[in-house]
Write a protein that holds these residues in place. Structure first.
Motif, short mmCIF file in Angstrom:
data_model
loop_
_atom_site.label_atom_id
_atom_site.label_comp_id
_atom_site.label_asym_id
_atom_site.label_seq_id
_atom_site.Cartn_x
_atom_site.Cartn_y
_atom_site.Cartn_z
N TRP A 18 6.67 4.04 -21.79
CA TRP A 18 6.09 4.01 -20.45
C TRP A 18 4.67 4.56 -20.37
N GLN A 22 0.29 3.73 -17.46
CA GLN A 22 -0.72 4.66 -16.96
C GLN A 22 -2.09 4.17 -17.45
N HIS A 60 -2.26 1.54 -9.64
CA HIS A 60 -2.59 2.93 -9.90
C HIS A 60 -3.28 3.07 -11.25
N ARG A 66 -3.24 14.67 -15.90
CA ARG A 66 -3.53 14.10 -17.23
C ARG A 66 -5.04 13.91 -17.39
N VAL A 121 5.43 8.24 -8.39
CA VAL A 121 5.71 9.25 -9.42
C VAL A 121 4.44 9.95 -9.95
N ARG A 153 2.22 -10.83 -14.44
CA ARG A 153 3.25 -10.07 -13.75
C ARG A 153 2.52 -8.89 -13.12
N ASP A 155 2.69 -5.42 -11.85
CA ASP A 155 3.53 -4.22 -11.83
C ASP A 155 3.41 -3.52 -10.49
N GLU A 192 6.19 -7.82 -9.02
CA GLU A 192 7.35 -6.96 -9.18
C GLU A 192 7.62 -6.20 -7.89
N ASP A 255 12.77 -2.29 -17.70
CA ASP A 255 13.11 -1.09 -16.94
C ASP A 255 14.62 -0.94 -16.80
N HIS A 260 15.74 2.63 -16.03
CA HIS A 260 14.57 2.89 -15.17
C HIS A 260 14.67 1.94 -13.95
#
Ligand code: LAG
Ligand code: CA
Length: 432
Positions: A18, A22, A60, A66, A121, A153, A155, A192, A255, A260
């Motif tokens: 995963w 990010q 995002h 991070r 999240v 796709r 996300d 999605e 997922d 997930h």
């Protein structure tokens, strides 16, 4: 795109799958390879008629807390909203006052403002209403299209406003004619949206933007394989499921196969018998635009990334003499009945309904107009005379390549003897 890298020696699992969700920049530099390797893959695939669809993460960027260097060498600092590799700065992120949750995270699925304007999240939420963000995302889409990809796709589309998505899509280039696409062809988008009748965001809100993932289908196919009597109700408009020409359907995805997003009542490669039945039925029946899954084996570790080399880059897929995968790759798409049922789906695409239905709880069969006929059996072997709806003639059964005779009245003797591949399929114009 360039993504976060979580090395060994932190409190988190090393190089989890995963980390890719990010983003650090829109450079094509990831654990899977660099820009030139990506171009080479897309163009070799196009040359043999295989289209590539990019899994685009544009809701995002990387999560709060991070910072450092991404998989392509770009620096970043999430808490400062600083992503110079794009570049994005603070003005490109959803203003804090637009998110109504106390801690800034999505926490109320009954409120579309909360779902779309807060951080999912802890992932730093891009401000899709901004013309600058829209243009940067469109530039990313166009850079992929210019290389030769066929679509996307999207996300976490559930966490984006449909109007923002539409603006990004409208700014994107047409597909690349040098890569074999007809002039003026738009990219194929599938969004999605995890809608299980459990919130304020519905698949219907995305009509007009392309196809929308239909996660209720995953539950329905699981229940239907368990209890064949439920299979005819697999498309349930009363349950809010997307219209047949809008739904994007699948048995499992990356997922929900590992617990997930959208998990629960999911069958996977770990239940090979039920999985074969589920994928075969999905490809045989008319509802939705279908996708098949191809996995690596993750055992019981729901964080572990793909098979990797000593430098943690993704390892090669090794194909054995019998055409199956090894080296940790599962390759469901190469399982004989799954591969063959893709041919069936393409052959019967023009028939919009399932006809001549038969279902006794252990055997399910139906035709697709007069283009093809499908049967599957849950337990034991099958030998039965059934109406196929097909023109008289001799057909080659897809899984076994055995000759099948359809009589003048459309009936045929249907046999399945291999309990490992309990599928029967014949179609016009397809070879086994
Ligand atoms: C999706 N759909 O809306 C993806 O299909 C899903 O796989 C993505 O989550 C999610 N959106 C964001 O793109 C995955 C993992 C999460 C992971 C996230 C970011 O399912 O578990 O979160 O990608 O890498 C991880 C940690 C969280 C942490 C977060 C931010 O698991 O604990 O809060 O990173 O640092
Ligand atoms: Ca958002």
């Amino acid at each position: 795109m360039e993504h976060l890298v979580i090395p060994e020696g932190t409190s988190e699992p090393a190089y989890p799958w995963w980390q890719r969700y990010q983003p650090i920049s829109y450079k094509f530099e990831s654990r899977s390879g660099n820009h030139d390797e990506f171009v080479d893959m897309v163009q070799r695939c196009n040359a043999v008629g295989v289209r590539i669809f990019v899994d685009a993460v544009v809701n995002h960027m990387a999560g709060l807390g991070r910072s450092g260097t991404g998989s392509g060498g770009s620096s970043f600092d999430s808490d400062q909203h600083d992503f110079p590799g794009v570049p994005y700065t603070d003005v490109d992120f959803t203003p804090r006052e637009m998110c109504n949750s106390g801690d800034g995270n999505v926490n109320n699925y009954g409120d579309p403002e909360n779902v779309r304007n807060c951080n999912l999240v802890g992932l730093t939420d891009l401000y899709g209403a901004s013309s600058e963000v829209r243009q940067k995302v469109a530039d990313y889409f166009s850079s992929a299209v210019d290389i030769g990809v066929a679509g996307f796709r999207v996300d976490a589309a559930k966490h984006m406003w449909p109007d923002d998505l539409k603006a990004m899509m409208d700014l994107t280039n047409n597909l690349n004619t040098d890569q074999g696409f007809p002039a003026n062809t738009r990219p194929f988008f599938y969004h999605e949206v995890i809608d299980r009748n459990d919130g304020a965001v519905t698949v219907q809100q995305y009509y007009g933007l392309g196809r929308i993932t239909e996660f209720r289908y995953c539950q329905k196919i699981t229940w239907g394989i368990d209890d064949f009597s439920q299979l005819w109700g697999i498309y349930d408009p009363g349950w809010g499921m997307a219209d047949p020409d809008k739904a994007f359907v699948f048995v499992d995805n990356h997922d929900n196969q590992r617990g997930h997003g959208g998990a629960g009542d999911t069958i996977t490669y770990k239940q090979p018998h039920n999985y074969r039945l589920g994928v075969a039925f999905t490809l045989a029946q008319p509802y939705g635009f279908t996708r098949i899954m191809s996995s690596y084996d993750f055992g019981t570790d729901t964080d572990v990334g793909p098979p990797h080399k000593s430098d943690w880059s993704t390892d090669d897929v090794v194909v054995t003499a019998d055409g199956q995968c090894s080296n940790g790759w599962v390759c469901e798409h190469r399982w004989p009945s799954i591969t063959k049922m893709v041919r069936f789906r393409n052959a019967v695409a023009g028939a919009l309904t399932a006809d001549n239905k038969y279902n006794d709880g252990n055997v399910v069969a139906f035709s697709r107009g007069n283009l093809g006929f499908f049967a599957m059996i849950k337990q034991g072997t099958l030998s039965m005379n059934l109406q196929t709806g097909m023109p008289a003639g001799t057909y080659s059964e897809l899984v076994t390549c055995a000759d099948v005779t359809v009589n003048g009245d459309g009936t045929a003797q249907i046999t399945i003897t291999n309990e490992e591949e309990p599928i029967f399929a014949i179609c016009q114009g397809c070879s086994c």
